[in-house]
Design a protein around this motif. Structure first.
Motif, mmCIF file in Angstrom:
data_model
loop_
_atom_site.group_PDB
_atom_site.id
_atom_site.type_symbol
_atom_site.label_atom_id
_atom_site.label_comp_id
_atom_site.label_asym_id
_atom_site.label_seq_id
_atom_site.Cartn_x
_atom_site.Cartn_y
_atom_site.Cartn_z
ATOM 1 N N GLN A 105 0.831 -1.195 0.000
ATOM 2 C CA GLN A 105 0.000 0.000 0.000
ATOM 3 C C GLN A 105 0.874 1.257 0.000
ATOM 4 O O GLN A 105 0.632 2.217 0.720
ATOM 5 N N SER A 106 1.912 1.232 -0.828
ATOM 6 C CA SER A 106 2.865 2.336 -0.901
ATOM 7 C C SER A 106 2.231 3.552 -1.552
ATOM 8 O O SER A 106 1.375 3.446 -2.410
ATOM 9 N N SER A 107 2.695 4.717 -1.127
ATOM 10 C CA SER A 107 2.267 5.962 -1.745
ATOM 11 C C SER A 107 3.521 6.750 -2.122
ATOM 12 O O SER A 107 4.629 6.244 -2.008
ATOM 13 N N PHE A 108 3.343 7.980 -2.585
ATOM 14 C CA PHE A 108 4.480 8.783 -3.001
ATOM 15 C C PHE A 108 5.441 8.984 -1.838
ATOM 16 O O PHE A 108 5.043 9.359 -0.746
ATOM 17 N N SER A 109 6.709 8.714 -2.083
ATOM 18 C CA SER A 109 7.736 8.964 -1.074
ATOM 19 C C SER A 109 9.052 9.244 -1.788
ATOM 20 O O SER A 109 9.150 9.120 -3.012
ATOM 21 N N ILE A 110 10.057 9.573 -1.008
ATOM 22 C CA ILE A 110 11.363 9.897 -1.575
ATOM 23 C C ILE A 110 12.052 8.646 -2.123
ATOM 24 O O ILE A 110 12.993 8.741 -2.890
ATOM 25 N N ILE A 111 11.567 7.474 -1.771
ATOM 26 C CA ILE A 111 12.137 6.228 -2.274
ATOM 27 C C ILE A 111 11.310 5.668 -3.429
ATOM 28 O O ILE A 111 11.862 5.202 -4.425
ATOM 29 N N SER A 112 10.002 5.712 -3.313
ATOM 30 C CA SER A 112 9.159 5.051 -4.315
ATOM 31 C C SER A 112 9.198 5.734 -5.686
ATOM 32 O O SER A 112 9.250 5.059 -6.710
ATOM 33 N N VAL A 113 9.190 7.049 -5.719
ATOM 34 C CA VAL A 113 9.171 7.752 -7.007
ATOM 35 C C VAL A 113 10.482 7.560 -7.777
ATOM 36 O O VAL A 113 10.441 7.185 -8.956
ATOM 37 N N PRO A 114 11.655 7.764 -7.164
ATOM 38 C CA PRO A 114 12.885 7.483 -7.930
ATOM 39 C C PRO A 114 13.027 6.015 -8.330
ATOM 40 O O PRO A 114 13.531 5.728 -9.410
ATOM 41 N N ALA A 115 12.565 5.103 -7.484
ATOM 42 C CA ALA A 115 12.660 3.683 -7.834
ATOM 43 C C ALA A 115 11.852 3.370 -9.080
ATOM 44 O O ALA A 115 12.215 2.499 -9.866
ATOM 45 N N VAL A 116 10.765 4.090 -9.279
ATOM 46 C CA VAL A 116 9.925 3.870 -10.451
ATOM 47 C C VAL A 116 10.477 4.605 -11.677
ATOM 48 O O VAL A 116 10.429 4.095 -12.793
ATOM 49 N N LEU A 117 11.045 5.790 -11.481
ATOM 50 C CA LEU A 117 11.437 6.620 -12.615
ATOM 51 C C LEU A 117 12.872 6.424 -13.108
ATOM 52 O O LEU A 117 13.150 6.669 -14.281
ATOM 53 N N VAL A 118 13.780 5.992 -12.264
ATOM 54 C CA VAL A 118 15.187 5.885 -12.665
ATOM 55 C C VAL A 118 15.395 4.899 -13.821
ATOM 56 O O VAL A 118 16.121 5.224 -14.776
ATOM 57 N N PRO A 119 14.782 3.716 -13.827
ATOM 58 C CA PRO A 119 15.019 2.812 -14.964
ATOM 59 C C PRO A 119 14.597 3.395 -16.316
ATOM 60 O O PRO A 119 15.318 3.248 -17.302
ATOM 61 N N ILE A 120 13.459 4.056 -16.374
ATOM 62 C CA ILE A 120 13.026 4.611 -17.657
ATOM 63 C C ILE A 120 13.919 5.777 -18.068
ATOM 64 O O ILE A 120 14.209 5.958 -19.250
ATOM 65 N N LEU A 121 14.397 6.562 -17.088
ATOM 66 C CA LEU A 121 15.329 7.648 -17.426
ATOM 67 C C LEU A 121 16.634 7.096 -17.975
ATOM 68 O O LEU A 121 17.199 7.646 -18.922
ATOM 69 N N LEU A 122 17.121 6.001 -17.389
ATOM 70 C CA LEU A 122 18.347 5.380 -17.901
ATOM 71 C C LEU A 122 18.149 4.850 -19.316
ATOM 72 O O LEU A 122 19.038 4.977 -20.162
ATOM 73 N N ILE A 123 16.998 4.280 -19.580
ATOM 74 C CA ILE A 123 16.721 3.779 -20.934
ATOM 75 C C ILE A 123 16.659 4.933 -21.920
ATOM 76 O O ILE A 123 17.211 4.849 -23.025
ATOM 77 N N TRP A 124 16.006 6.032 -21.547
ATOM 78 C CA TRP A 124 15.947 7.184 -22.438
ATOM 79 C C TRP A 124 17.334 7.750 -22.717
ATOM 80 O O TRP A 124 17.680 8.031 -23.854
ATOM 81 N N ILE A 125 18.128 7.918 -21.669
ATOM 82 C CA ILE A 125 19.460 8.518 -21.825
ATOM 83 C C ILE A 125 20.361 7.628 -22.659
ATOM 84 O O ILE A 125 21.007 8.092 -23.600
ATOM 85 N N THR A 126 20.411 6.333 -22.335
ATOM 86 C CA THR A 126 21.281 5.436 -23.110
ATOM 87 C C THR A 126 20.784 5.282 -24.545
ATOM 88 O O THR A 126 21.585 5.187 -25.469
ATOM 89 N N GLY A 127 19.464 5.286 -24.737
ATOM 90 C CA GLY A 127 18.927 5.184 -26.092
ATOM 91 C C GLY A 127 19.277 6.395 -26.938
ATOM 92 O O GLY A 127 19.636 6.272 -28.110
ATOM 93 N N LEU A 128 19.190 7.576 -26.360
ATOM 94 C CA LEU A 128 19.533 8.789 -27.101
ATOM 95 C C LEU A 128 21.037 8.892 -27.355
ATOM 96 O O LEU A 128 21.455 9.366 -28.409
ATOM 97 N N MET A 129 21.837 8.448 -26.386
ATOM 98 C CA MET A 129 23.286 8.487 -26.582
ATOM 99 C C MET A 129 23.711 7.499 -27.674
ATOM 100 O O MET A 129 24.593 7.803 -28.477
ATOM 101 N N ARG A 130 23.082 6.334 -27.686
ATOM 102 C CA ARG A 130 23.438 5.324 -28.672
ATOM 103 C C ARG A 130 23.045 5.770 -30.083
ATOM 104 O O ARG A 130 23.724 5.472 -31.052
#
Length: 138
Positions: A32-57
């Motif tokens: 029953q997690s809600s917005f927190s300083i841990i949950s939001v980055p845990a959800v967003l960091v993988p997609i940001l890494l995919i975007w950054i590496t995809g654009l760099m490649r």
């Protein structure tokens, strides 16, 4: 041979991505997690890494197939953020919600005890009320 390994690594990366977000959805629902300083980055960091590496490649060039794949990769984080927001809404205690939604009281009990002092009750009574309510649900 090199192309076979690239295909295997690509499949493993996609499989790990899908399993990661299935685990995120499972943890959000069970915990029953809600917005927190841990949950939001845990959800967003993988997609940001995919975007950054995809654009760099691809050196900043987006084609139609790249755009479609990036769009498909953003669906699981959006679902996770929606679930976090839904849990955040459910966990806020109000008298109206408490009386109207009996099945969602487990979300609200922590907010009730943390932010709304019960008159005539001590700290030990809070734990007793919480335990009694959770025992009734089980």
């Amino acid at each position: 041979m090199q192309q076979d390994w690239q295909l295997i690594w690509r499949f493993l990366g996609i499989a790990f991505y899908v399993l990661f977000y299935f685990a995120c959805i499972f943890i959000i629902n069970i915990g029953q997690s809600s917005f927190s300083i841990i949950s939001v980055p845990a959800v967003l960091v993988p997609i940001l890494l995919i975007w950054i590496t995809g654009l760099m490649r691809r050196k900043g060039k987006l084609t139609l197939t790249n755009s479609i794949s990036l769009l498909l990769f953003t669906i699981p984080p959006i679902i996770c953020l929606y679930l976090l927001g839904q849990n955040e809404y459910k966990s806020t205690f109000t008298t109206d919600k408490w009386l109207q939604y009996e099945t969602e009281r487990t979300y609200m009990i922590d907010d009730l005890l943390a932010n709304h002092p019960l008159k005539g009750k001590g700290t030990g009574d809070y734990c007793l009320v919480r335990q009694q309510y959770r025992d009734e649900l089980l």
